[in-house]
Design an enzyme around this catalytic site. Structure first.
Site, PDB file in Angstrom:
ATOM      1  N   CYS A  84       6.744  16.228   5.486  1.00  0.00           N
ATOM      2  CA  CYS A  84       5.783  16.003   6.590  1.00  0.00           C
ATOM      3  C   CYS A  84       4.397  15.644   6.054  1.00  0.00           C
ATOM      4  O   CYS A  84       4.234  14.589   5.493  1.00  0.00           O
ATOM      5  CB  CYS A  84       5.749  17.203   7.512  1.00  0.00           C
ATOM      6  SG  CYS A  84       7.023  17.045   8.737  1.00  0.00           S
ATOM      7  N   HIS A 141      11.715  18.249   8.646  1.00  0.00           N
ATOM      8  CA  HIS A 141      11.702  19.514   7.895  1.00  0.00           C
ATOM      9  C   HIS A 141      13.116  19.874   7.415  1.00  0.00           C
ATOM     10  O   HIS A 141      13.869  20.490   8.157  1.00  0.00           O
ATOM     11  CB  HIS A 141      11.153  20.636   8.792  1.00  0.00           C
ATOM     12  CG  HIS A 141       9.676  20.568   8.966  1.00  0.00           C
ATOM     13  ND1 HIS A 141       8.799  21.082   8.048  1.00  0.00           N
ATOM     14  CD2 HIS A 141       8.922  20.028   9.938  1.00  0.00           C
ATOM     15  CE1 HIS A 141       7.572  20.874   8.439  1.00  0.00           C
ATOM     16  NE2 HIS A 141       7.600  20.227   9.589  1.00  0.00           N
ATOM     17  N   GLU A 185      13.966  22.166   5.515  1.00  0.00           N
ATOM     18  CA  GLU A 185      14.105  23.615   5.296  1.00  0.00           C
ATOM     19  C   GLU A 185      14.516  24.382   6.541  1.00  0.00           C
ATOM     20  O   GLU A 185      14.924  25.532   6.436  1.00  0.00           O
ATOM     21  CB  GLU A 185      12.792  24.190   4.726  1.00  0.00           C
ATOM     22  CG  GLU A 185      11.599  24.228   5.679  1.00  0.00           C
ATOM     23  CD  GLU A 185      10.851  22.899   5.815  1.00  0.00           C
ATOM     24  OE1 GLU A 185      11.421  21.854   5.447  1.00  0.00           O
ATOM     25  OE2 GLU A 185       9.713  22.900   6.309  1.00  0.00           O
ATOM     26  N   GLY A 228      12.088  53.390   1.724  1.00  0.00           N
ATOM     27  CA  GLY A 228      12.363  52.005   2.103  1.00  0.00           C
ATOM     28  C   GLY A 228      13.062  51.236   0.987  1.00  0.00           C
ATOM     29  O   GLY A 228      13.205  51.724  -0.131  1.00  0.00           O
ATOM     30  N   VAL A 229      13.474  50.015   1.318  1.00  0.00           N
ATOM     31  CA  VAL A 229      14.278  49.215   0.394  1.00  0.00           C
ATOM     32  C   VAL A 229      13.494  48.865  -0.877  1.00  0.00           C
ATOM     33  O   VAL A 229      13.996  49.031  -1.994  1.00  0.00           O
ATOM     34  CB  VAL A 229      14.723  47.892   1.073  1.00  0.00           C
ATOM     35  CG1 VAL A 229      15.606  47.087   0.142  1.00  0.00           C
ATOM     36  CG2 VAL A 229      15.439  48.172   2.365  1.00  0.00           C
ATOM     37  N   SER A 241      10.699  50.042  -2.487  1.00  0.00           N
ATOM     38  CA  SER A 241      10.373  51.057  -3.489  1.00  0.00           C
ATOM     39  C   SER A 241      11.646  51.647  -4.093  1.00  0.00           C
ATOM     40  O   SER A 241      11.690  51.985  -5.285  1.00  0.00           O
ATOM     41  CB  SER A 241       9.474  52.159  -2.905  1.00  0.00           C
ATOM     42  OG  SER A 241      10.130  52.883  -1.905  1.00  0.00           O
TER      43      SER A 241
END
Ligand code: XMP
Length: 517
Positions: free
Chosen positions: A79, A167, A169, A223-224, A226
């Site tokens: 773009c 785009h 992506e 959490g994931v 840490s």
């Protein structure tokens, strides 16, 4: 040497997505501000120029000299990136008659161009731009057009530079991944050797080299990020990693106990600190959301530091910072925004150095690394949870009783999401895994009338929240099945004393936020 693709960010909303697509091809990439190309890095094998909210002819548009890169490395402009390359070489870019937005189909003018290997005729692409290229520089070739866009794709003359005005992506460009693969693998020559296995192997070795016999401290949150960080460090330096896990009393039901158990099973050296009396004592009577956050932040640092100080020989502080936390993204005022995690007030005399082994990874890659390290699925697939915990989900002041009510209601809701199966492309998967984040909110300042048996009740409502998202910057409310909502509502009202009404939050972000406070 680890090959890499550089993505120069001109401020598009989809720059991170380009990065993820490249990584999905097992190729390492870095997203850098448009004017920060690493000229002396020999490991760069190709460059992608992102889109931008600007027009190339805007006086404040992001401009950079590409002459040192062009012809030397393959370039793909997307773009704005495509328009910029063409415009700065004598091509024309003008406002499009009608804003070119949405689906379109490619018609090929040049057949057999390597960027479009494997493409079918009429391949669907996704357009989103207010400008269009009306003339290419002399000698540059149009490869494909669409009904409204004459130069949907082009190649520069005598150099490996391409531009596409759609785009690749985004999901709606049906063969976009193929195009990016043609660029990254065929044209740039990626060996596709960036994988979670190679990441673990090389990172463990690097950590050993970096840390030697030093001791490292790490704050675990459950959490994931840490947790994966801890397991990776543990693999590298074993017991010389000491983890500190603080219970502020506002975690989910049984979470402290369960997660401590998981950590111990993983062989981590963890100090669990129950500081709930301190936190809840300091929060008593406080209703203002910002005030609550400040108190929790301050108390957390105090408790963490008190534990950290005991580890007198520590030299490093490890953090589970991941790539999206660090990307210098550009906003349209042209300022660079940094969102580095804050090391927040660790005592200076401890003189700790920072170790962030996940700093190059996206969230989904952190999960893959966790799996590679053999971590249990429930720890890896866990939804994000805010640092201040249930404190920001109890509207009004916080008491132990309110925390108990919310934990019980939330436990019913989250269990139901975990147990509910949905069919995606013929495969049975957990609804919980299709959702970015879910939680329950207690409206403790509100009461409403109900009836249970022959009794009038006058109690609190809870709100259920579930959102889909990729990065928590924007989020949609999840369209949960009615039968699930009905079951959860009935279970909460019948089983959780103190709640007599259940609502479902149907707000998206923006304009709402994910958390209520
Ligand atoms: P909002 O509510 O801003 O949340 O839409 C975006 C994401 O950030 C999480 N969140 C926090 N995480 N400390 C954290 O560690 C906090 O104070 C905090 N506030 C919000 C939220 O759960 C969501 O994932």
């Amino acid at each position: 040497m680890q090959q890499k693709i550089i993505i120069l960010d001109f401020g598009s909303q989809t720059t991170q997505l380009i990065g993820r697509r490249v990584r999905e091809m097992d190729t390492f990439c870095e997203i850098l501000p448009y004017n920060k190309f690493p000229h002396d890095d020999p490991s760069v094998i190709g460059v992608i120029l992102s889109g931008s909210p600007y027009s190339v002819y805007d006086p404040e548009a992001f401009k950079v000299d590409l002459s040192h890169i062009r012809g030397r490395l393959p370039i793909l402009g997307i773009c704005y990136g495509a328009q910029y390359m063409s415009y700065t070489n004598g091509g024309n870019v003008e406002p499009a008659g009608s804003r070119e937005y949405g689906r379109a189909n490619l018609t090929f003018i040049e057949h057999g161009n390597g960027l479009f290997k494997g493409f079918t005729a009429n391949s669907q692409v996704w357009m989103s731009h207010g400008d269009t290229i009306t003339a290419l520089p002399q000698g540059w070739r149009a490869i494909a057009s669409t009904e409204d866009v004459t130069y949907a794709a082009y190649q520069a003359d005598n150099e490996p530079s391409w531009g596409v005005q759609f785009h690749p992506e985004v999901f709606h460009s049906m063969q976009g991944t193929q195009l990016l693969k043609n660029f990254v693998v065929d044209i740039c020559g990626s060996r596709q050797d960036w994988s979670s296995a190679s990441f673990v192997e090389s990172t463990v070795q690097e950590l050993r080299d970096q840390l030697g016999r030093d001791r490292v401290i790490l704050g675990l949150s459950g959490g994931v990020d840490s947790s994966v960080c801890a397991v990776l460090l543990n693999r590298a330096i074993g017991d010389r990693l000491t983890c500190i896990f603080v219970d502020h009393g506002m975690l989910r039901k049984n979470e402290f106990r369960d997660v401590m158990h998981d950590y111990e099973c993983l062989g981590l050296n963890v100090i669990g600190v129950d500081a709930s009396d301190k936190f809840l004592g300091d929060l008593a009577g406080v209703t203002d959301p910002e005030q609550k956050r400040k108190i929790i932040g301050r108390d957390f640092i105090e408790v963490f530091n008190a534990e950290a100080r005991k580890i007198t020989d520590a030299k490093w502080l490890a953090q589970g910072t991941i790539y999206p936390d660090r990307i210098e993204s550009l906003n349209i005022t042209g300022k660079v925004i940094k969102s580095h995690h804050n090391v927040g007030g660790l005592p200076k005399e401890m003189n700790l150095r920072l170790c962030e082994p996940l700093k190059w990874l996206f969230k989904d890659e952190v999960r893959r690394v966790g799996r590679q390290l053999g971590m249990p699925d429930h720890l890896i697939t866990r939804h994000p949870f805010p640092g201040p915990g249930l404190a920001v989900r109890i509207l009004g002041d916080i008491t132990r009783e309110k925390v108990r009510i919310l934990q019980d209601a939330d436990d019913i809701y989250i269990r139901a999401l975990r147990n509910y199966k949905v069919n995606i492309l013929g495969k049975e998967v957990r609804l919980y895994d299709q959702i970015w984040q879910a939680g329950t909110i207690l409206l403790s300042d509100v009461r409403s009338v109900g009836v249970m048996g022959d009794e009038r009740t006058y109690e609190h409502p809870v709100a259920l929240r579930a959102v889909t998202s990729t990065d928590a910057m924007t989020a949609d409310w999840a369209h949960l099945p009615y039968d699930l909502l009905a079951q959860v509502s009935s279970d909460i009202i019948n089983k959780v004393k103190g709640v007599n009404r259940v609502c479902y939050d149907i707000s998206s972000k923006p304009p709402s936020t994910i958390e209520w406070e």
